[in-house]
Design a protein around this motif. Structure first.
Motif, PDB file in Angstrom:
ATOM      1  N   ALA A   5      12.733   1.828   3.832  1.00  0.00           N
ATOM      2  CA  ALA A   5      12.888   2.186   5.015  1.00  0.00           C
ATOM      3  C   ALA A   5      14.030   3.486   4.726  1.00  0.00           C
ATOM      4  O   ALA A   5      13.816   4.333   6.015  1.00  0.00           O
ATOM      5  N   SER A   6      14.790   2.911   3.723  1.00  0.00           N
ATOM      6  CA  SER A   6      15.530   4.068   3.657  1.00  0.00           C
ATOM      7  C   SER A   6      15.261   5.627   3.109  1.00  0.00           C
ATOM      8  O   SER A   6      15.922   6.639   3.632  1.00  0.00           O
ATOM      9  N   ILE A   7      14.083   5.333   2.061  1.00  0.00           N
ATOM     10  CA  ILE A   7      13.908   6.619   2.040  1.00  0.00           C
ATOM     11  C   ILE A   7      12.434   7.800   2.925  1.00  0.00           C
ATOM     12  O   ILE A   7      12.892   8.403   3.956  1.00  0.00           O
ATOM     13  N   TYR A   8      12.165   6.613   4.169  1.00  0.00           N
ATOM     14  CA  TYR A   8      11.130   7.138   4.996  1.00  0.00           C
ATOM     15  C   TYR A   8      12.488   7.817   6.187  1.00  0.00           C
ATOM     16  O   TYR A   8      12.486   8.672   6.706  1.00  0.00           O
ATOM     17  N   ALA A   9      13.842   7.237   6.338  1.00  0.00           N
ATOM     18  CA  ALA A   9      15.043   7.191   7.038  1.00  0.00           C
ATOM     19  C   ALA A   9      15.201   9.112   6.357  1.00  0.00           C
ATOM     20  O   ALA A   9      15.500   9.912   7.097  1.00  0.00           O
ATOM     21  N   ALA A  10      15.338   8.959   5.378  1.00  0.00           N
ATOM     22  CA  ALA A  10      16.289   9.989   4.887  1.00  0.00           C
ATOM     23  C   ALA A  10      15.219  11.403   4.777  1.00  0.00           C
ATOM     24  O   ALA A  10      15.397  12.394   5.287  1.00  0.00           O
ATOM     25  N   LYS A  11      14.025  11.289   4.716  1.00  0.00           N
ATOM     26  CA  LYS A  11      12.802  11.933   4.541  1.00  0.00           C
ATOM     27  C   LYS A  11      11.718  13.260   6.436  1.00  0.00           C
ATOM     28  O   LYS A  11      11.653  13.497   5.951  1.00  0.00           O
ATOM     29  N   GLU A  12      12.448  11.489   7.392  1.00  0.00           N
ATOM     30  CA  GLU A  12      12.148  11.717   8.021  1.00  0.00           C
ATOM     31  C   GLU A  12      10.786  11.533   7.990  1.00  0.00           C
ATOM     32  O   GLU A  12      10.339  12.735   8.893  1.00  0.00           O
ATOM     33  N   ARG A  13      10.408  10.957   7.454  1.00  0.00           N
ATOM     34  CA  ARG A  13       8.683  10.943   7.488  1.00  0.00           C
ATOM     35  C   ARG A  13       7.837  10.112   8.346  1.00  0.00           C
ATOM     36  O   ARG A  13       8.409   9.207   8.876  1.00  0.00           O
ATOM     37  N   PRO A  14       6.643  10.366   9.092  1.00  0.00           N
ATOM     38  CA  PRO A  14       6.353  10.906  10.481  1.00  0.00           C
ATOM     39  C   PRO A  14       5.524   9.426  10.719  1.00  0.00           C
ATOM     40  O   PRO A  14       5.274   8.545  10.932  1.00  0.00           O
ATOM     41  N   SER A  15       5.022   8.666   9.674  1.00  0.00           N
ATOM     42  CA  SER A  15       3.954   7.967   9.311  1.00  0.00           C
ATOM     43  C   SER A  15       4.629   6.926   7.887  1.00  0.00           C
ATOM     44  O   SER A  15       4.781   6.947   7.091  1.00  0.00           O
ATOM     45  N   PHE A  16       4.426   5.007   8.203  1.00  0.00           N
ATOM     46  CA  PHE A  16       4.819   4.845   6.793  1.00  0.00           C
ATOM     47  C   PHE A  16       2.958   4.417   5.415  1.00  0.00           C
ATOM     48  O   PHE A  16       2.277   3.943   6.348  1.00  0.00           O
ATOM     49  N   ASN A  17       2.547   5.765   5.320  1.00  0.00           N
ATOM     50  CA  ASN A  17       1.444   5.620   4.067  1.00  0.00           C
ATOM     51  C   ASN A  17       2.170   5.254   2.892  1.00  0.00           C
ATOM     52  O   ASN A  17       3.464   4.835   2.695  1.00  0.00           O
ATOM     53  N   PRO A  18       1.466   4.529   2.130  1.00  0.00           N
ATOM     54  CA  PRO A  18       2.102   3.599   0.949  1.00  0.00           C
ATOM     55  C   PRO A  18       2.482   4.331  -0.438  1.00  0.00           C
ATOM     56  O   PRO A  18       2.138   5.669   0.388  1.00  0.00           O
ATOM     57  N   LEU A  19       3.641   4.200  -1.103  1.00  0.00           N
ATOM     58  CA  LEU A  19       4.484   5.022  -1.565  1.00  0.00           C
ATOM     59  C   LEU A  19       3.852   4.389  -3.375  1.00  0.00           C
ATOM     60  O   LEU A  19       3.316   3.709  -3.758  1.00  0.00           O
ATOM     61  N   ILE A  20       3.597   5.283  -3.687  1.00  0.00           N
ATOM     62  CA  ILE A  20       3.021   5.020  -5.275  1.00  0.00           C
ATOM     63  C   ILE A  20       4.908   4.583  -6.262  1.00  0.00           C
ATOM     64  O   ILE A  20       6.258   4.749  -6.541  1.00  0.00           O
ATOM     65  N   SER A  21       4.515   3.035  -6.560  1.00  0.00           N
ATOM     66  CA  SER A  21       5.448   2.715  -7.587  1.00  0.00           C
ATOM     67  C   SER A  21       5.739   3.252  -8.791  1.00  0.00           C
ATOM     68  O   SER A  21       4.465   2.900  -9.893  1.00  0.00           O
ATOM     69  N   HIS A  22       6.492   4.160  -9.741  1.00  0.00           N
ATOM     70  CA  HIS A  22       6.839   3.925 -11.113  1.00  0.00           C
ATOM     71  C   HIS A  22       7.424   3.025 -11.773  1.00  0.00           C
ATOM     72  O   HIS A  22       8.747   2.529 -11.731  1.00  0.00           O
ATOM     73  N   LEU A  23       6.964   2.868 -13.257  1.00  0.00           N
ATOM     74  CA  LEU A  23       7.114   1.429 -14.046  1.00  0.00           C
ATOM     75  C   LEU A  23       7.180   2.485 -15.354  1.00  0.00           C
ATOM     76  O   LEU A  23       7.098   3.723 -15.391  1.00  0.00           O
ATOM     77  N   PRO A  24       7.965   1.992 -16.187  1.00  0.00           N
ATOM     78  CA  PRO A  24       8.051   2.770 -17.480  1.00  0.00           C
ATOM     79  C   PRO A  24       7.113   3.087 -18.214  1.00  0.00           C
ATOM     80  O   PRO A  24       6.845   3.474 -19.216  1.00  0.00           O
ATOM     81  N   ASP A  25       6.331   1.498 -18.444  1.00  0.00           N
ATOM     82  CA  ASP A  25       5.015   1.847 -19.274  1.00  0.00           C
ATOM     83  C   ASP A  25       3.812   0.859 -19.019  1.00  0.00           C
ATOM     84  O   ASP A  25       4.196   0.001 -17.582  1.00  0.00           O
ATOM     85  N   VAL A  26       2.908   0.140 -19.494  1.00  0.00           N
ATOM     86  CA  VAL A  26       1.715   0.023 -18.646  1.00  0.00           C
ATOM     87  C   VAL A  26       2.577  -1.469 -19.004  1.00  0.00           C
ATOM     88  O   VAL A  26       1.943  -2.371 -17.708  1.00  0.00           O
ATOM     89  N   ASN A  27       2.562  -2.126 -19.687  1.00  0.00           N
ATOM     90  CA  ASN A  27       2.956  -3.511 -20.036  1.00  0.00           C
ATOM     91  C   ASN A  27       3.886  -3.465 -18.274  1.00  0.00           C
ATOM     92  O   ASN A  27       3.309  -5.067 -17.555  1.00  0.00           O
TER      93      ASN A  27
END
Length: 324
Positions: free
Chosen positions: A51-73
């Motif tokens: 939620a803090s991401i959206y607040a900082a960006k002043e993003r107008p709607s809650f779209n899915p966000l990409i989650s980043h991982l270090p590897d395939v596993n």
């Protein structure tokens, strides 16, 4: 809007990477370099941090966000990969490819980061500093571009400071990024894989890796399935009554701020008794799903002010209340 804070500049060395990971584990916001632009990173398993991401960006709607991982596993612990998804991951990770797959039973990506959906958008970036932070953080990290919504994406730390200074906790400065297009997004959700967004991996290369043509999805519909795609979204089975001053007999109640006079129904939840919009955003999808799982005919929802994250909350509530 998030309150003023001191934004640290971290160096892209072992100490800076460790400090960035510690901040992320503590629910803080850190701008990280990727192979394309700087991303505004937060713990994807923490609704409040997201939620803090959206607040900082002043993003107008809650779209899915990409989650980043270090590897395939690590990614496979979050999502269910069918044969095409595994082939694409093997061919193009780490790199500018996002896969939208069903969330696994062990998925820790929070409801807000998934916009209430049963799918999850995953990527393994190729930037070595970003991957080092992801490895040290030990959890999925959501990271849309580190700029205020509608502004130009940042390709160096100074761009991030210009937009987000005193709104986020740190910037991990690894110098200018290698400017490129956004990641390609492919959905592997059963049936033929679908290209949701063209990007850094050419379509021909994607199709060669899976040995079949991709279904091309045009934008349309009511709410995003992934960044860059409009499609069906989580909506409650119950009818939704917005801007309700109080629940009517037989209705479930989703409150905000001080509760109305009189007894509340047994099926009730308050998004934020104190009227904190960031707390309300963090609770929104889980609360809606909790109420809807009890099968009420109607969910009455208290008015949400149209300021800050209230704009995004109201946008999603209007979609939930739309005829279907």
């Amino acid at each position: 809007m998030t309150g003023p804070r001191q934004t640290q500049r971290l160096s892209a060395d072992d100490a800076g990477i460790a400090a960035a990971a510690e901040l992320l584990r503590a629910g803080k916001l850190v701008a990280l370099p990727t192979e394309t632009v700087y991303g505004l990173a937060a713990d994807a398993s923490d609704d409040r941090a997201v939620a803090s991401i959206y607040a900082a960006k002043e993003r107008p709607s809650f779209n899915p966000l990409i989650s980043h991982l270090p590897d395939v596993n690590a990614a496979r612990r979050q999502g269910l990969f069918d044969a095409p998804a595994l082939a694409l991951a093997k061919a193009f990770w780490p790199g500018p490819l996002t896969l939208v797959v069903p969330a696994s039973s062990s998925c820790t990506v929070c409801s807000l980061a998934r916009a209430g959906l049963d799918s999850v958008a995953l990527r393994v970036p190729s930037h070595l500093v970003a991957r080092a932070v992801l490895q040290a953080a030990g959890r999925p990290i959501a990271a849309p571009s580190a700029n205020r919504s509608g502004r130009v994406s940042p390709t160096q730390a100074e761009h991030v400071f210009a937009d987000l200074d005193r709104r986020i906790d740190a910037v991990l400065d690894a110098g200018p990024t290698a400017v490129g297009v956004e990641s390609s997004i492919v959905a592997c959700l059963g049936g033929a894989p679908r290209l949701l967004r063209p990007g850094g991996v050419p379509r021909a290369a994607l199709e060669a890796a899976i040995g079949q043509a991709l279904v091309i999805v045009e934008e349309g519909g009511t709410a995003p399935l992934a960044p860059g795609l409009l499609a069906s979204h989580y909506a409650p089975r119950a009818a939704v009554r917005l801007d309700a001053e109080a629940p009517r007999p037989g209705e479930a109640w989703l409150g905000f701020g001080p509760e109305p006079d009189g007894a509340l129904p047994a099926l009730a939840f308050n998004l934020s008794p104190s009227g904190d919009l960031t707390e309300a955003a963090a609770n929104l999808f889980a609360a809606m799903r909790h109420l809807d799982d009890q099968r009420p005919a109607t969910i009455a929802i208290a008015p949400i002010p149209m300021r800050g994250l209230g704009e995004a909350i109201n946008d999603r509530l209007r979609r939930a209340a739309a005829p279907r």
